[in-house]
Structure formats: structure tokens, C-alpha cells
Design an enzyme around this catalytic site. Structure first.
Site, PDB file in Angstrom:
ATOM      1  N   HIS A 106      -9.001   7.370   7.705  1.00  0.00           N
ATOM      2  CA  HIS A 106      -9.205   7.488   9.147  1.00  0.00           C
ATOM      3  C   HIS A 106      -8.857   6.157   9.802  1.00  0.00           C
ATOM      4  O   HIS A 106      -9.349   5.104   9.377  1.00  0.00           O
ATOM      5  CB  HIS A 106     -10.657   7.840   9.471  1.00  0.00           C
ATOM      6  CG  HIS A 106     -10.851   8.360  10.866  1.00  0.00           C
ATOM      7  ND1 HIS A 106     -11.030   7.528  11.940  1.00  0.00           N
ATOM      8  CD2 HIS A 106     -10.869   9.618  11.361  1.00  0.00           C
ATOM      9  CE1 HIS A 106     -11.171   8.248  13.038  1.00  0.00           C
ATOM     10  NE2 HIS A 106     -11.074   9.518  12.720  1.00  0.00           N
ATOM     11  N   ASP A 142     -14.772  13.660   9.703  1.00  0.00           N
ATOM     12  CA  ASP A 142     -14.829  12.202   9.854  1.00  0.00           C
ATOM     13  C   ASP A 142     -16.270  11.719  10.053  1.00  0.00           C
ATOM     14  O   ASP A 142     -16.523  10.725  10.700  1.00  0.00           O
ATOM     15  CB  ASP A 142     -13.949  11.724  11.008  1.00  0.00           C
ATOM     16  CG  ASP A 142     -14.203  12.475  12.301  1.00  0.00           C
ATOM     17  OD1 ASP A 142     -15.153  13.270  12.333  1.00  0.00           O
ATOM     18  OD2 ASP A 142     -13.444  12.268  13.264  1.00  0.00           O
ATOM     19  N   CYS A 668      13.555 -33.414  -1.654  1.00  0.00           N
ATOM     20  CA  CYS A 668      14.545 -34.482  -1.799  1.00  0.00           C
ATOM     21  C   CYS A 668      13.905 -35.851  -1.929  1.00  0.00           C
ATOM     22  O   CYS A 668      14.467 -36.751  -2.558  1.00  0.00           O
ATOM     23  CB  CYS A 668      15.531 -34.453  -0.638  1.00  0.00           C
ATOM     24  SG  CYS A 668      14.755 -34.575   0.982  1.00  0.00           S
TER      25      CYS A 668
END
Length: 863
Positions: A106, A142, A668
Site C-alpha cells: 500500500h 488496507d 594524482c
């Protein structure tokens, strides 16, 4: 576990796929019947795998379960029902039948917003947080017990689509799979839903979506975005029902300029501007709506509201009429249920869906190369006659202000859908390479190759970091903070320089006549080429491009062949930010082809390069031979770090580890060799090894701990080739352990001690998580300086001591472009960055970087 999947849509399909990958057996898929001969995505996926698929139009009649349907369901013997996205009412005889019951998804934090329009109501009500719930299904569908919930922050301008795509879809799929795992382990919760805070708003219908203007701007904004795209918030304007889309809140800055539009019920007239329609709430604050739709279905940019009357129909030429008939045939092939395509046939009212929009775009693309359509073009020209008029105008080169067209690659990663441009970016447009040539881009963490798909997406800062991660292998948090964060800082810094570039007035020796004025002007160079490496793809772009643009130049940038994605995303963002066409151009490709052409091209007057010393020498030679173009080079490094016994040992260990292992050693200015005074040497090494073992490794997902591989050159190598290279005379790894795992390349942090000056690893750049430690005699400062400077590199260096006199003495004599004292890797956008000797020349960052992209002209006047 034996699982029945009951649902539909792409969401259901993804849950189904993930459950299978998790080892569960899908005994049956129950989905909806085909629509117009097209199967649902869930059904198509299951049918492809040979899983039984059932397409029931309904499960119940008049509230009662259909016996034949229930019997068919029971025959598959499911132990659990998983309902990922289910639009049908499932009877309790089915819900309660499996051993473990049924779970359902849901899209809200239950118990709030129970009902079918939960996402809409989350936005309409202005909730500050949302999410989803996986719960145990019951007869209320639900209202059952909660198994798990996940929540997210609702952004101020979220729509149903952005919320769904950013969180509810990707995290919802993972949540459903997690819920099944909990059930399988017997750890699933059953938390009863409280009634307090529970709501049950119904499905929003068009009739209920009318706007009440007597509200604050934020409330109006929430109402409009909560109904976008369905059913659409609307209002009566000039006797027409007009629907509003794409709302954003505005700040309370300057009043917008445009034409007034009377809106019945609103406290103030709206203002039609170039950006859209500005609306006002009863609190005096404003919002902007970008799209409007009329009752006949026609959608227009809101900024064109008053232009409707001037869009007279153009008369078609014979060739254009032939083109129109070809397109009419395309419409007929898509709208199979329509007997004849008339001028007033409406694409969507005739049954077209979103997939049909994609098909129409592609069909038009096959028939003409002079323009490209966007999905929005179809939504805004829904009838056949309007669609043809729009196409013809584009064929004639009208609509110069059309939106940027991007052919995206879509990737579901890092809990978001990222969409990445993949073509060349030239003169403000993404275009294919000559001959349609492409190359693959590999994710170094797992070796996967990114696919190319077409779609659109919204841009986020987290998206750039995610792209950087999958492209270069960067750790996400580092990518977010450094790769992306410093890039943003760089552009902001150089933006401040745009109106502060100035020359000077110079007194000169007075000859006859004795009145003279000499001044200098700093001018843009013109077309500048930039070539960047793969270790910091976005940040290297920012360091050079920001200064280049601030100085008033145009840029042609070649990203590293293996990491082009953030550069292409940057191109899209630059176009959307309004940078004129042709100012920013991105050319992915190999250095041997694209890089060489840029070095040789006579119209390029400046080339900035970051990369290896070997390639830098080659570029410098090509630039000299071609047209003596200006060059700046940031090349390799073997940076020394000197640690004296009087240092803060805790900080020296911590920063020493960072100086080597930061960004996995792909740095670097990494400390390529650490010199430690002999009185603290053993203590330093012991503490480094303990700290690196505990904190500097990155989990590889297999239960061990390793650092992500440090070298991009491993891509494409076989395991035997890698092992041979690492054990070769050229690159002795000692006891370093290379882990080649199924999920990708990883390299464990390695520490070398007692390294002598003549050894290969003492001389050459490692560019990986390799710490090289040498000891020096106590008190012999000049000797350690001699050893530290005994290299052809001179990019960076460092010293740790609490003696300020010693720190200044050493920093003065270290032959490097940057010296760090009692810190390391502390670069800043305002501080110039660049090397000496074979580490190159020229500067990135700071005011000095501007000079790399400017030329100085002296002007002398007699008066």
C-alpha cells in the site's frame, strides 16, 4: 517458499522477478485480462518463464467468490500470496487459504490515507513524510496488521510521478521482497493498525478536483500537484474548463513580468510569463504552473496561453502532404480500433496509452532525421491535425525555442531511477556519432555494461553522485561530498570571477610626444579543448571548464573513454541552465581518435589536459606541430610525504593513511612515498597496519573486506592477464593481494616497508591503495629532502612536524607545486593547483586558473 503473485503492472513484474532471484518458487501468477491484445507486464514476464498465468476478469460476483476461480487458485498449492499491485477485489477464501496467508503493498504510511488514491492524498494534504506499508491482507484490504513500513521525506515540489519513481517503486519492490524473507525466517511482525490517525479518502474524480482559490499558495500547490496527472486540478477561465499541471512553489522575490489573466475567485489575477502561469494564494505568495489543458484535450505550455490565436494553420506543400499521409498510416497502425483517422481524431480519446506515445515518437523518427519529437509534443498536440501542424513547423525549422531533447539511458540504482545522456553533445544538441558508432561503458564494481534506453527524468545532486559511482567505481558518499560537492563549489567560485577579469594601466618610458597611455586587456582565447581522466570525472571537468567559461571561451571537452557519463549529464544541465548553444560541447571517445583530433585541430587555440606524463608529452608535441596552441598539463606524480619524529603521531598516522588510500588511491597527489624518521618508524608502521585493517577497507558484499579496485586499466583484462601483470617484473606487488570476485575487481590495501630508493615502486606512480614507506636517519633533514626530490615528478608533497622553522625550511626546498604541512589532500577551489617538472605546468583552481584561458593584449595610445 511456494508463492502466488496476484497483481499487475511493472511493479508487480519487478516484485515477481526479485522473488524468483531470491530463490522462491512462483507457483502461479494471477493478473488482469489482456487489453487490446496486449498482456500485462507481469503476465508477459511469467509466461516467458513458463509459470502458470491466470487472467481472471473478476474473482467475485455480487460480493460472493466465484467457485471455479477459487478452485483454480487452490490447485496451485501456494504457501503465501504476494499482492504487489492489485486492483481487483480478492475474496477471503483466497486471502486466508495459504499456510502463511497474504501480504499486500500500500503506497502510504498506514493507517493514514487508507484507500485507492493514497499517493494523491499524501500530496494534497501537504504531508511532510510519506512512504509505503506492507501489511497482512484482511477483508478491509488496507486495514490488516502491519508487517513493515518504510518512509521518505516529501520534497516541496514532488509530484505523484516523482514520489513514485524516486521511492515508492524502487523501495517498494525491495520492501515486498524483504517482507517475504521475514516470513520465511519466522520473524514477520503483525502490528495492529490503530484507529487514531486513520483516514479513508475516496478515489479522486474530475468533478471533485475543482480548485478553491481562497487558500494559501502552498495549499493550492499541494492540490494541483496532488492531482497531476490524474484526474487533474481545474478551474473555469474565460468560459473554459482549464486543467493545471506541473506546479512549483515560488519564492517571494521580484514580481514576475507578463500579461495579466483574470481568474474567477482568485484574490489576484494570474500572470502569464515565459516560464509559465504565475498564480497567487490568499497569503500573497505565488506558485508557477507550466502546462495547461483545455476541454478538447489540447495541452499547451502555460506561457503560450495568449499565443493561441496567432498559431494560424500552415498550408502544406506537396512533400509535406505526403509526409502527413505517412503519419496518418502510422496513427492507423497504432489506433487499430479506429476505422479511419480524421483530422479531429484524438490520439488519447481513441485509446492510446503511454507505450503508444513511445511508439509514435519512434515511428516519426524513422521517417525524418531533421527533427526529434518529445513525448510532451504528443501530449500537447492530441488531434491529428494539430500533430501534423506541429511536425510540419518542426520540419521547417520553426520552434527554435524547443526544449532540450535527450535520449537517456535508464538505470535503477541507489534507490532511484537515474537517466543518463549517452550521445555526443555539440552546439546545444545531443546527437549520434558519425556512422552511429558507439562503445560500451563498464561499471568497475561489477563488470556490468550499461544498456541504452530512451526516457526522461528529473535531475538531482544525488543522481550525479550515483552516476559517478557506477561509472568510475567511486564510493558513493565520497562521490557525493567530493566529486560532486567540490564540482558545485568550483562553478560557484568561478561564477564570481566573471565580471572581475581586468587588465592594468602601465607607466612607460616617455618618448616624443611625451603623452602616452598603455593598458592591458585580458581577452578570451576562443575555442578551448579539455581532456580529462577517469579518476575524478566530474570534478576534473569542473576544475577546467568553470575557469574556461568564466574567462569567456567556448569549450570542447573529451571525457575519459571509460567514464563519460557525468560529463554528458553536465551537458544536459548546462543546456537547461540556459548556457547558449555551442558554448559547451562534449565528445566522448578514445584518446587516439577524439583526443588526437582536438590536439591537431587548427581552430582549437588552447588545450588543457589532465592525465599521464607519457600522453601529456604526446599532446604537447601535437599542439606544437598543429598551430602552436597554448597548453596546460596536469600530469603524473610521485609525491613525497616526510614525517618527522616531533610530529603529532596520531594525526600523522590518520593523515598518512588518507594521503594514500583516499579515493582508493586513484589520486594524482596521493603520497607516493612516505619517509618516516627512524626513531618512530616501527611505531608508525604498526599503527598504520592496524588502522588500515580496521577502517580503510570497503566491504565487498561477500563477507570479506577489500578495497575497490584502484586501476581502470583492469577493465577488459582476463583474470590470468591481471595476475600475470601484477606479478610481472614491471609491477611487483610483493605480498599485495588482488581479489577478483564474481561481483567485480577489488584490491586490498597494501603496505610496503623498508623500500629502497632504487626499487621500481619507489620511482613510479602506483595510482592505487599501495603505501610505500622508507625510513630516514634522525636529524638528517637535507638528506631526506634530497631523496624526496630525486624524482622527475613534482606535483605535491607533505611534511609533518611541530617545529615551525623546520616546516618552513622543508616546504621551501620541496620541489613540488603544492606542499601540505601537518595535513594532506586539502585542496580548495580558491587555491591554485598544478605541478613542476614532468608533473606538468599551468594551474587549475584559484585566480591563476583564469590566466590559462586568457590572452593578454597590450594597447599603447599617444595623445
Amino acid at each position: 517458499m511456494k508463492i502466488a503473485v496476484i497483481g499487475q503492472s511493472l511493479f508487480g513484474q519487478e516484485v515477481y522477478k526479485e522473488l524468483r532471484m531470491d530463490g522462491h518458487i512462483i507457483v502461479g501468477v494471477f493478473t488482469i485480462p489482456d487489453k487490446e491484445g496486449k498482456a500485462d507486464p507481469l503476465a508477459k514476464e511469467a509466461e516467458k518463464n513458463g509459470v502458470p498465468v491466470f487472467k481472471f476478469p473478476r474473482w467475485r460476483v455480487k460480493g460472493q467468490a466465484i467457485p471455479e476461480v477459487v478452485d483454480l487458485y487452490k490447485s496451485i498449492g501456494a504457501e503465501l500470496n504476494v499482492l504487489p499491485y492489485c486492483s481487483q477485489f480478492i475474496p477471503m477464501e483466497v486471502i486466508d487459504n495459504p499456510k502463511y496467508g497474504s501480504i499486500i503493498y500500500h503506497p502510504s504510511l498506514l493507517p493514514r490515507h487508507r484507500g485507492a488514491s493514497a499517493i494523491n492524498w499524501t500530496l494534497i494534504n501537504g504531508d511532510k513524510k510519506g512512504g509505503f506499508t506492507v501489511f497482512w491482507a484482511d477483508d478491509g484490504l488496507d486495514t490488516g496488521p502491519i508487517l513493515l513500513q518504510k518512509e521518505c521525506v516529501i520534497q516541496p515540489n514532488d509530484t505523484v510521478n516523482t514520489l513514485y519513481n524516486r521511492f515508492l517503486f524502487p523501495m517498494g519492490v525491495k520492501g515486498m521482497v524483504e517482507a517475504v524473507r521475514l516470513i520465511a525466517k519466522g520473524e514477520a511482525l503483525r502490528i495492529q493498525q490503530p484507529q487514531e490517525g486513520a483516514t479513508y479518502e475516496g478515489i479522486q474524480k474530475k468533478d471533485n478536483a475543482k480548485i478553491n482559490w481562497n487558500q494559501s499558495a502552498e495549499t493550492l500547490h499541494n492540490w494541483i500537484r496532488g492531482h497531476d496527472k490524474v484526474p487533474g486540478a481545474w478551474a473555469d477561465i474565460n468560459g473554459q474548463k482549464i486543467t493545471f499541471y506541473a506546479s512549483t512553489l515560488l519564492d517571494n522575490g521580484s514580481s514576475p513580468r507578463g500579461q495579466l489573466l483574470e481568474i474567477p475567485g482568485s484574490c489576484r489575477p494570474g500572470i502569464v510569463t515565459k516560464e509559465g502561469l504565475v498564480l497567487f494564494g490568499n497569503d500573497g505568495k505565488a506558485l508557477l504552473v507550466r502546462s495547461l489543458q483545455f476541454e478538447d484535450g489540447k495541452m499547451i505550455p502555460a506561457g503560450q496561453y495568449f499565443c493561441l490565436g496567432s498559431n494560424a494553420a500552415v498550408e502544406l506543400t506537396e512533400d509535406e502532404k505526403k509526409f502527413a499521409e505517412e503519419i496518418r498510416a502510422v496513427w492507423k497502425s497504432i489506433l487499430t480500433n479506429v476505422s479511419q483517422i480524421e483530422d479531429l481524431t484524438d490520439f488519447f480519446k481513441s485509446g492510446a496509452a503511454s507505450m503508444d506515445v513511445v511508439r509514435l515518437v519512434e515511428e516519426v523518427k524513422l521517417r525524418t532525421s531533421s527533427f526529434q519529437l518529445q513525448n510532451e509534443d504528443i501530449y500537447m498536440n492530441t488531434t491529428f491535425q494539430n500533430f501534423i501542424q506541429m511536425c510540419v513547423r518542426k520540419l521547417r525549422g520553426e520552434n527554435d525555442d524547443q526544449d532540450l531533447i535527450v535520449d537517456y539511458v535508464e538505470k535503477d540504482i541507489n534507490n532511484m531511477i537515474v537517466k543518463i545522456p549517452h550521445q555526443l553533445f555539440i552546439n546545444g544538441e545531443f546527437i549520434d556519432a558519425e556512422g552511429g558508432k558507439t562503445y560500451t561503458s563498464m561499471n568497475p564494481t561489477d563488470g556490468t555494461v550499461r544498456e541504452m534506453l530512451a526516457d526522461l527524468m528529473e535531475e538531482h545532486q544525488e543522481e550525479l553522485a550515483t552516476i559517478e559511482t557506477i561509472d568510475s567505481g567511486a564510493v558513493y558518499t565520497l562521490a557525493l561530498k567530493t566529486h560532486v560537492g567540490m564540482s558545485i563549489q568550483t562553478f560557484r567560485y568561478f561564477a564570481g570571477w566573471c565580471d572581475k577579469i581586468q587588465g592594468s594601466t602601465i607607466p612607460i618610458n616617455q618618448a616624443r610626444p611625451n603623452r602616452n597611455l598603455t593598458f592591458t586587456k585580458k581577452e578570451p582565447i576562443g575555442v578551448c579543448a579539455i581532456i580529462i581522466p577517469w579518476n575524478y570525472p566530474l570534478m576534473m571537468l569542473a576544475w577546467k571548464t568553470a575557469a574556461c567559461l568564466a574567462a569567456g571561451n567556448t569549450v570542447v571537452l573529451k571525457p575519459a573513454q571509460v567514464t563519460p557519463l557525468t560529463a554528458l549529464k553536465f551537458a544536459e544541465l548546462s543546456a537547461r541552465a540556459g548556457i547558449p548553444k555551442g558554448v559547451v560541447n562534449i565528445l566522448p571517445g578514445s584518446g587516439a581518435v577524439v583526443g588526437q583530433h582536438l590536439s591537431d585541430h587548427p581552430d582549437v587555440r588552447k588545450l588543457g589536459f589532465t592525465g599521464s606524463t607519457e600522453i601529456g608529452k604526446h599532446i604537447m608535441k601535437s599542439c606544437a606541430v598543429s598551430n602552436v596552441k597554448k597548453v596546460s598539463l596536469e600530469l603524473g606524480g610521485k609525491s613525497p610525504l616526510i614525517i618527522f619524529s616531533d610530529c603529532d603521531i596520531d594525526k600523522a598516522v590518520r593523515m598518512g593513511i588518507s594521503s594514500v588510500f583516499f579515493n582508493k588511491g586513484e589520486n594524482c597527489i596521493a603520497a607516493g612515498r612516505i619517509f618516516v624518521e627512524d626513531s618512530i618508524h616501527d611505531q608508525f608502521v604498526k599503527r598504520v597496519v592496524c588502522s588500515a585493517s580496521d577502517s580503510e577497507r570497503i566491504g565487498d558484499g561477500s563477507g570479506g573486506a577489500s578495497m575497490v579496485i584502484f586501476c581502470r586499466w583492469l577493465n577488459g583484462c582476463t583474470k590470468d592477464q591481471i595476475a600475470l601483470y601484477c606479478c610481472s617484473e614491471k609491477f611487483v606487488m610483493g605480498n599485495g593481494k588482488l581479489c577478483i570476485l564474481p561481483s567485480g575487481f577489488f584490491f586490498e590495501p597494501t603496505v610496503f616497508t623498508d623500500v629502497q630508493d632504487h626499487m621500481y615502486i619507489a620511482k613510479e606512480e602506483s595510482f592505487g591503495p599501495i603505501m610505500i614507506i622508507s625510513k630516514f636517519r634522525s636529524g638528517d633533514v637535507d638528506d631526506v629532502l634530497r631523496r624526496a626530490n630525486a624524482t622527475e615528478y613534482g606535483l605535491a608533497s607533505g611534511v609533518f612536524t611541530q617545529d615551525i622553522s623546520k616546516a618552513l625550511y622543508v616546504s621551501e626546498r620541496l620541489n613540488a607545486g603544492t606542499v601540505f604541512v601537518n595535513t594532506y589532500n586539502k585542496t580548495d577551489v580558491a587555491s591554485p593547483f598544478g605541478g613542476f617538472k614532468q608533473s606538468g605546468f599551468g594551474k587549475d583552481l584559484g585566480q591563476e586558473a583564469l590566466n590559462e584561458y586568457l590572452r593578454i593584449k597590450a594597447v599603447t595610445i599617444e595623445y
